[in-house]
Design an enzyme around this catalytic site. Structure first.
Site, short mmCIF file in Angstrom:
data_model
loop_
_atom_site.label_atom_id
_atom_site.label_comp_id
_atom_site.label_asym_id
_atom_site.label_seq_id
_atom_site.Cartn_x
_atom_site.Cartn_y
_atom_site.Cartn_z
N SER A 1 7.41 9.22 -3.92
CA SER A 1 6.78 10.41 -2.87
C SER A 1 6.64 11.73 -3.76
O SER A 1 6.24 12.04 -4.57
CB SER A 1 7.54 10.24 -1.94
OG SER A 1 6.59 10.92 -0.53
N ASP B 1 -1.14 4.13 3.46
CA ASP B 1 -0.29 5.44 3.12
C ASP B 1 -1.28 6.60 3.01
O ASP B 1 -2.28 6.47 2.14
CB ASP B 1 0.37 5.16 1.92
CG ASP B 1 1.33 6.32 1.25
OD1 ASP B 1 1.44 7.41 2.05
OD2 ASP B 1 1.94 6.17 0.15
N HIS C 1 3.88 3.72 3.33
CA HIS C 1 4.55 4.68 2.52
C HIS C 1 6.01 4.66 2.82
O HIS C 1 6.72 4.44 3.76
CB HIS C 1 4.27 6.10 3.05
CG HIS C 1 4.79 7.25 2.16
ND1 HIS C 1 4.11 7.63 0.91
CD2 HIS C 1 5.93 8.09 2.27
CE1 HIS C 1 5.13 8.56 0.36
NE2 HIS C 1 6.21 8.73 0.89
#
Length: 369
Positions: free
Chosen positions: A155, A309, A339
Site C-alpha cells: 500500500s 481495490d 486491498h
C-alpha cells in the site's frame, strides 16, 4: 460479520474527528496501536528494535546457519503514510515469516507519520535507512550479499518502495544496486483519483475511495481544500497537464479492466493548491509520474494487484509502463482479493486468500532474490 469489524476502526475514527476529540488520523493511530507487539525473538529469528541513520527500525536476524552470505529485504509498512508501524501484529508476522522462510535479514522501517510529519519526511526516512543499509560496511556487518537486496512494501509502503528504487538510480553515492523491488497493492499516483478501479470499488471495505483520498491529502497537508479538490478530481493545475500521459488509463489499462468506462479529459484545478503543496506532483510521492527514461534500469519487479481495490489500476498501469521500459516484471493479479488481503493470515480474521497471496509473494522472493 467480518466486514462490519473491518469498518469499525474507520467509524470510531470518524466519530472522534467529528466530535472534535482528536484528528481522524490520530484516532486511527490509537486504534492500530492496540495491535502492537514488542520485539520478541523466537527459535528461528532474533528480533530487536534499533535505529539505522537515526530512524527507528525493527531488525530480524535469522538464527539458523547460512552456507554463505544472506539475502536481505528492507520492508516499508502500509497505513496511508499516517498509521501503522513495524511492530503491528500483522507486520511483525509478515516480516518474521519472511526472515525465517528466506533465511534473510529483514529491516522493517518505522518511518515518521502524518499528520505530525508531512511529505517528504516519510520518503526521506525510508530512503536514508535503505541508503545506510546498502553501505558495504553495514551489509558485511550483517553478513548480507550486496547482490541480493530487495526493497518491498504494501500500500503506502509499496509507494515508498517504488520511490526509493527510482531515487537510488539517480544517487551517485550508492554503489550497491538493488536486486529487486516488491510492490504489494501499491499507491502510485495522485493525478487521477477517478480511475475505473476507484469507481468500481468506491465503497469497498478496508480502503474506500474517501479514505484513500484522506490518506493522500493528509500526506501533504491538513488543509481541507486539497482533500475537497482531490475528492472532485479537480486538484491538478493546467501547468501540470503534461503529466497525465503517465496515468492515462485509456492507453495503459488492458481491455478487461476498461470495461464500459469512458475516458474523459482531466478537469483542471487551481494553480494555488499545487504551489502550496507541490508534493502531490512529485514522483517521490507519486512514482507513476516518473518519465519513461527514469524507469529504465529499475530492478526486477514483483507487483501484486487485487481486483476489488481502488489502487488496482495504479499497479496495473505501472506494470505496463515498466515492461515498456524494459524492466522484467512479475504481475500477480488476484481476481478474488481486496486491498490489504495479505494481512489476513492470523487471528480471528484469517482468510485462505491471505495465505495464498503471502505464499506467492514469499515464493517469488525465494526464487528471484
Amino acid at each position: 460479520m467480518r466486514r462490519r469489524e473491518e469498518k469499525m476502526p474507520l467509524l470510531q475514527a470518524e466519530v472522534a474527528d467529528q466530535l472534535g476529540l482528536m484528528h481522524y488520523m490520530e484516532a486511527l493511530m490509537l486504534i492500530t496501536a492496540a495491535e502492537y507487539v514488542a520485539p520478541t525473538s523466537d527459535e528461528n529469528v532474533t528480533v530487536t528494535d534499533t535505529e539505522f541513520s537515526n530512524v527507528a527500525v525493527r531488525l530480524y536476524l535469522p538464527r539458523r546457519a547460512s552456507d554463505g552470505l544472506r539475502r536481505a529485504v528492507v520492508y516499508f509498512h502500509g497505513g496511508g503514510w499516517c498509521v501503522g508501524q513495524a511492530g503491528m501484529k500483522s507486520y511483525d508476522h509478515l516480516t518474521r515469516w519472511t526472515s525465517n522462510r528466506l533465511n534473510a535479514v529483514v529491516v522493517s522501517v518505522n518511518y515518521r507519520l502524518a499528520p505530525k510529519y508531512r511529505f517528504p519526511v516519510q520518503f526521506e526516512d525510508v530512503y536514508s535507512v535503505t541508503k545506510f543499509f546498502l553501505q558495504s560496511s553495514v551489509l558485511s556487518q550483517y553478513g548480507v550479499d550486496p547482490d541480493r537486496v530487495c526493497v518491498a512494501g504494501d500500500s503506502a509502503g509499496g509507494n515508498l518502495a517504488a520511490a526509493v528504487a527510482q531515487q537510488l538510480l539517480k544517487d551517485p553515492e550508492v554503489e550497491t544496486k538493488l536486486k529487486a523491488q516488491a510492490l504489494l497493492y501499491p499507491a502510485l499516483q495522485t493525478l487521477d483519483l477517478n480511475l475505473p478501479s476507484y469507481q468500481e470499488n468506491e465503497n469497498k471495505p478496508i480502503l474506500p475511495k474517501s479514505l484513500m483520498i484522506k490518506f493522500w491529502s493528509e500526506y501533504f497537508t491538513s488543509d481541507s481544500s486539497l482533500r475537497e479538490a482531490m475528492a472532485s478530481n479537480r486538484h491538478v493545475p493546467v501547468e501540470a497537464s503534461h503529466l497525465f500521459q503517465f496515468v492515462n488509463w485509456s492507453n495503459l489499462l488492458p481491455e478487461e479492466l476498461k470495461k464500459d468506462h469512458v475516458y474523459s479529459s482531466p478537469a483542471y484545478g487551481s494553480s494555488e493548491l499545487a504551489q502550496k503543496y507541490p508534493g502531490f506532483l512529485d514522483p517521490r510521492a507519486a512514482p507513476l509520474l516518473a518519465s519513461d527514461a527514469q524507469l529504465r534500469g529499475l530492478p526486477l519487479t514483483y507487483v501484486l494487484t487485487c481486483k476489488h481495490d481502488v489502487l488496482r489500476d495504479d499497479g496495473v498501469m505501472y506494470v505496463g509502463r515498466l515492461r515498456a521500459a524494459g524492466v522484467p516484471v512479475m504481475h500477480d493479479h488476484a481476481k478474488d482479493a481486496f486491498h490489504g488481503a495479505m494481512m489476513f493470515v492470523s487471528g480471528p480474521a484469517e482468510l485462505a486468500v491471505g495465505h495464498r497471496l503471502l505464499n506467492r509473494y514469499i515464493e517469488w522472493l525465494n526464487e528471484n532474490l
